[in-house]
Scaffold this motif. Structure first.
Motif, PDB file in Angstrom:
ATOM      1  N   ALA A  53       0.703  -1.197   0.068  1.00 26.06           N
ATOM      2  CA  ALA A  53      -0.049  -0.029   0.040  1.00 26.06           C
ATOM      3  C   ALA A  53       1.093   1.318   0.098  1.00 26.06           C
ATOM      4  CB  ALA A  53      -0.952  -0.132   1.304  1.00 26.06           C
ATOM      5  N   ASP A  54       2.107   1.036   0.305  1.00 25.51           N
ATOM      6  CA  ASP A  54       2.972   2.378   0.607  1.00 25.51           C
ATOM      7  C   ASP A  54       3.496   2.803  -0.653  1.00 25.51           C
ATOM      8  OD1 ASP A  54       4.560   0.220   0.500  1.00 25.51           O
ATOM      9  OD2 ASP A  54       5.779   0.921   2.255  1.00 25.51           O
ATOM     10  N   ALA A 114       8.730 -10.362 -20.375  1.00 29.60           N
ATOM     11  CA  ALA A 114       7.730  -9.562 -19.489  1.00 29.60           C
ATOM     12  C   ALA A 114       7.467 -10.369 -18.075  1.00 29.60           C
ATOM     13  CB  ALA A 114       6.519  -9.564 -20.283  1.00 29.60           C
ATOM     14  N   GLU A 115       7.559 -11.370 -18.204  1.00 28.57           N
ATOM     15  CA  GLU A 115       7.093 -12.581 -17.095  1.00 28.57           C
ATOM     16  C   GLU A 115       8.304 -12.056 -15.962  1.00 28.57           C
ATOM     17  OE1 GLU A 115       6.331 -16.450 -18.650  1.00 28.57           O
ATOM     18  OE2 GLU A 115       4.873 -16.272 -17.244  1.00 28.57           O
ATOM     19  N   ARG A 116       9.754 -12.223 -16.494  1.00 31.28           N
ATOM     20  CA  ARG A 116      10.686 -12.040 -15.601  1.00 31.28           C
ATOM     21  C   ARG A 116      10.945 -10.726 -15.011  1.00 31.28           C
ATOM     22  NH1 ARG A 116      15.511 -13.544 -19.434  1.00 31.28           N
ATOM     23  NH2 ARG A 116      16.792 -12.820 -17.757  1.00 31.28           N
ATOM     24  N   VAL A 117      10.612  -9.548 -15.610  1.00 33.45           N
ATOM     25  CA  VAL A 117      10.642  -8.312 -14.979  1.00 33.45           C
ATOM     26  C   VAL A 117       9.487  -8.378 -13.748  1.00 33.45           C
ATOM     27  CG1 VAL A 117      10.070  -5.978 -15.413  1.00 33.45           C
ATOM     28  CG2 VAL A 117      11.526  -7.156 -17.320  1.00 33.45           C
ATOM     29  N   VAL A 118       8.394  -8.596 -14.228  1.00 32.37           N
ATOM     30  CA  VAL A 118       7.184  -8.612 -13.283  1.00 32.37           C
ATOM     31  C   VAL A 118       7.300  -9.354 -12.150  1.00 32.37           C
ATOM     32  CG1 VAL A 118       4.727  -8.909 -12.947  1.00 32.37           C
ATOM     33  CG2 VAL A 118       5.397  -7.887 -15.028  1.00 32.37           C
ATOM     34  N   ASP A 119       7.971 -10.639 -12.505  1.00 32.05           N
ATOM     35  CA  ASP A 119       8.409 -11.456 -11.383  1.00 32.05           C
ATOM     36  C   ASP A 119       9.274 -11.161 -10.215  1.00 32.05           C
ATOM     37  OD1 ASP A 119       5.833 -13.040 -11.588  1.00 32.05           O
ATOM     38  OD2 ASP A 119       6.830 -14.425 -12.882  1.00 32.05           O
ATOM     39  N   THR A 120      10.452 -10.476 -10.967  1.00 33.13           N
ATOM     40  CA  THR A 120      11.444  -9.931 -10.160  1.00 33.13           C
ATOM     41  C   THR A 120      10.976  -9.089  -9.459  1.00 33.13           C
ATOM     42  OG1 THR A 120      13.132 -10.760 -11.987  1.00 33.13           O
ATOM     43  CG2 THR A 120      13.755  -9.002 -10.529  1.00 33.13           C
ATOM     44  N   LEU A 121      10.250  -7.963  -9.850  1.00 36.41           N
ATOM     45  CA  LEU A 121       9.663  -6.906  -9.030  1.00 36.41           C
ATOM     46  C   LEU A 121       8.911  -7.406  -8.129  1.00 36.41           C
ATOM     47  CD1 LEU A 121       9.055  -4.373 -11.791  1.00 36.41           C
ATOM     48  CD2 LEU A 121      10.933  -4.299 -10.571  1.00 36.41           C
ATOM     49  N   LEU A 122       8.115  -8.063  -8.294  1.00 37.86           N
ATOM     50  CA  LEU A 122       7.178  -8.492  -7.277  1.00 37.86           C
ATOM     51  C   LEU A 122       7.838  -9.167  -6.128  1.00 37.86           C
ATOM     52  CD1 LEU A 122       4.102 -10.127  -9.163  1.00 37.86           C
ATOM     53  CD2 LEU A 122       4.030  -8.386  -7.722  1.00 37.86           C
ATOM     54  N   GLN A 123       8.947  -9.907  -6.075  1.00 39.23           N
ATOM     55  CA  GLN A 123       9.557 -10.825  -5.351  1.00 39.23           C
ATOM     56  C   GLN A 123      10.647  -9.812  -4.515  1.00 39.23           C
ATOM     57  OE1 GLN A 123      11.317 -14.133  -6.605  1.00 39.23           O
ATOM     58  NE2 GLN A 123      12.193 -15.049  -5.166  1.00 39.23           N
ATOM     59  N   GLY A 124      11.241  -8.817  -5.306  1.00 46.14           N
ATOM     60  CA  GLY A 124      12.249  -7.827  -4.724  1.00 46.14           C
ATOM     61  C   GLY A 124      13.680  -8.721  -4.772  1.00 46.14           C
ATOM     62  N   LEU A 125      14.678  -7.717  -4.548  1.00 49.20           N
ATOM     63  CA  LEU A 125      15.881  -8.227  -4.800  1.00 49.20           C
ATOM     64  C   LEU A 125      16.652  -8.746  -3.680  1.00 49.20           C
ATOM     65  CD1 LEU A 125      17.156  -5.090  -7.101  1.00 49.20           C
ATOM     66  CD2 LEU A 125      16.048  -7.240  -7.554  1.00 49.20           C
ATOM     67  N   ARG A 126      16.054  -8.584  -2.559  1.00 43.86           N
ATOM     68  CA  ARG A 126      16.826  -9.309  -1.393  1.00 43.86           C
ATOM     69  C   ARG A 126      16.709 -10.899  -1.436  1.00 43.86           C
ATOM     70  NH1 ARG A 126      14.755  -5.044   1.889  1.00 43.86           N
ATOM     71  NH2 ARG A 126      16.390  -3.226   2.050  1.00 43.86           N
ATOM     72  N   LEU A 173      14.491  -3.127  -3.710  1.00 48.16           N
ATOM     73  CA  LEU A 173      15.192  -4.247  -2.625  1.00 48.16           C
ATOM     74  C   LEU A 173      14.047  -4.737  -2.135  1.00 48.16           C
ATOM     75  CD1 LEU A 173      18.143  -2.176  -1.310  1.00 48.16           C
ATOM     76  CD2 LEU A 173      18.236  -4.457  -2.498  1.00 48.16           C
ATOM     77  N   GLN A 174      12.969  -4.314  -1.585  1.00 50.79           N
ATOM     78  CA  GLN A 174      11.822  -4.504  -0.632  1.00 50.79           C
ATOM     79  C   GLN A 174      11.050  -5.477  -1.525  1.00 50.79           C
ATOM     80  OE1 GLN A 174      10.494  -1.573   1.655  1.00 50.79           O
ATOM     81  NE2 GLN A 174       8.623  -2.936   2.480  1.00 50.79           N
ATOM     82  N   GLY A 175      10.713  -5.195  -2.825  1.00 54.72           N
ATOM     83  CA  GLY A 175       9.729  -5.891  -3.809  1.00 54.72           C
ATOM     84  C   GLY A 175       8.295  -5.296  -3.711  1.00 54.72           C
ATOM     85  N   LEU A 176       7.436  -5.664  -4.430  1.00 54.36           N
ATOM     86  CA  LEU A 176       6.165  -4.766  -4.464  1.00 54.36           C
ATOM     87  C   LEU A 176       5.114  -5.672  -3.771  1.00 54.36           C
ATOM     88  CD1 LEU A 176       6.190  -3.979  -8.325  1.00 54.36           C
ATOM     89  CD2 LEU A 176       7.312  -2.919  -6.347  1.00 54.36           C
ATOM     90  N   ARG A 177       5.297  -7.010  -3.353  1.00 53.32           N
ATOM     91  CA  ARG A 177       4.335  -7.514  -2.366  1.00 53.32           C
ATOM     92  C   ARG A 177       4.110  -6.978  -1.169  1.00 53.32           C
ATOM     93  NH1 ARG A 177       6.493 -12.552  -4.828  1.00 53.32           N
ATOM     94  NH2 ARG A 177       4.962 -13.229  -6.502  1.00 53.32           N
ATOM     95  N   PRO A 178       3.034  -6.915  -0.485  1.00 47.36           N
ATOM     96  CA  PRO A 178       2.856  -6.572   0.847  1.00 47.36           C
ATOM     97  C   PRO A 178       3.465  -7.442   1.601  1.00 47.36           C
ATOM     98  CG  PRO A 178       0.413  -7.157  -0.387  1.00 47.36           C
ATOM     99  CD  PRO A 178       1.663  -7.423  -1.172  1.00 47.36           C
ATOM    100  N   VAL A 179       4.041  -6.769   2.785  1.00 49.74           N
ATOM    101  CA  VAL A 179       5.008  -7.268   3.580  1.00 49.74           C
ATOM    102  C   VAL A 179       4.472  -8.769   4.181  1.00 49.74           C
ATOM    103  CG1 VAL A 179       6.311  -7.087   5.905  1.00 49.74           C
ATOM    104  CG2 VAL A 179       6.015  -5.118   4.260  1.00 49.74           C
ATOM    105  N   ASN A 180       3.233  -8.831   4.562  1.00 48.11           N
ATOM    106  CA  ASN A 180       2.513  -9.977   5.201  1.00 48.11           C
ATOM    107  C   ASN A 180       1.754 -10.681   3.931  1.00 48.11           C
ATOM    108  OD1 ASN A 180       0.659  -8.171   4.651  1.00 48.11           O
ATOM    109  ND2 ASN A 180      -0.429  -8.153   6.627  1.00 48.11           N
ATOM    110  N   GLY A 181       2.063 -10.479   2.784  1.00 48.00           N
ATOM    111  CA  GLY A 181       1.362 -11.070   1.559  1.00 48.00           C
ATOM    112  C   GLY A 181       1.937 -12.387   1.406  1.00 48.00           C
TER     113      GLY A 181
END
Lengths: 206, 206
Positions: A158-159, A190-202, B198-206
């Motif tokens: 949400a932030d 497209a899939e790799r970009v979106v999934d990388t962003l969702l998961q985050g880099l840490r 770094l954090q990623g786009l998913r909610p923290v508790n998602g």
């Protein structure tokens, strides 16, 4: 004359007789041909365009105020239509949007209009602003709507600033398509970009 | 003549007498002035450049094989130097790299060379390739080195494609600086991009 000639314009209004649509398309296609043949934008006069399309100059000026307005319609006609979104999830919608952008990038590598003319246009602030308003802005709105729905249904934190996030999502594909003409545009980009962003880099356990 | 004239060239080699460096700079600055005055790249002849710099055409041809080679040196001289990386963490190094890109973008909004000429250059495949090799590629390598160190020290997931990740990191800033001349480039843009990634786009508790 094809049946499409009698259909209303994309913006929902009907303008002139059907015949007028065919003339309009002949003019736009005439400009496209000249551009694809490598004629620089700056060298395209209304006179030359009229000669190529087989119409009088007045016919062009009845439809467009001048070269710039006509060029924006040409650029819009050269762009692929916006994709249909599956609507199943934010993730899937983003993948479809990025896949459309990737295909647009592949097309741009072989199309003089989508590549050279695009670059020439950036030298003209008025033309670029018009292109931005009619082509880029609606695409951005589509992306922002997808992200907003994702935030509402809890797929997205949400932030985050949606405007910034939109640039984060489209950025890597645009860099590869517009800035690095030799960059790899693999099928699964497209899939790799979106999934990388969702998961985050840490690291997952980091 | 300033003391800098006697310093070795950036590439580490010393070429000619010190005087020759001053001539070279006068020529490059002459081209810059013409470009900043709005003269299109295509209209810049070696003759006009020689006249502006107050040298003979032969003086130019002794240093550059032609316009294209000279223009690449001009573009390189117009670019800000690469930033010094703190080396404290991948996160901090990425922020510094992106901050340099943001400042480059701000400079590009008021510099005809960094904006218009950049766009004109893209219409010339040879010139663009040379610019890519001498300006863009070294910057990409710098970013890839930072990411590689991050993967080695565990700040970065081990399973990401570094080339793709580099485009993900620089993409949003390049979109705002090169494609959307009216886009916001706030002071904290670099930090926000890096921390969001770094954090990623998913909610923290998602």
């Amino acid at each position: 004359m094809s049946p499409a000639d009698t259909e209303p314009r994309q913006d929902g209004t009907a303008r002139g007789r059907p015949r007028s649509e065919a003339v309009e398309r002949a003019i736009i296609e005439g400009v496209m041909k000249l551009l694809e043949d490598g004629v620089p934008l700056a060298e395209l006069s209304i006179e030359r365009i009229a000669r190529t399309a087989g119409v009088g100059k007045a016919t062009i000026y009845r439809r467009w105020s001048g070269k710039e307005e006509l060029f924006v319609d040409v650029m819009r006609a050269a762009e692929p239509p916006d994709p249909q979104l599956p609507g199943t999830s934010m993730r899937d919608d983003l993948v479809v949007l990025l896949e459309a952008l990737r295909r647009r990038g592949l097309a741009g590598r072989t199309s003089a209009i989508l590549h050279n003319v695009h670059a020439q246009m950036k030298s003209s602030p008025n033309l670029w602003a018009a292109y931005h308003d009619t082509v880029i802005l609606p695409r951005r709105r589509l992306g922002l709507d997808v992200l907003r729905r994702g935030r509402e249904n809890g797929e997205l934190r949400a932030d985050v600033d949606l405007e910034l996030l939109n640039d984060i999502v489209v950025g890597p594909v645009l860099v590869r398509t517009l800035m690095r003409p030799d960059a790899d545009l693999p099928d699964d980009l497209a899939e790799r970009v979106v999934d990388t962003l969702l998961q985050g880099l840490r690291p997952v356990n980091g």
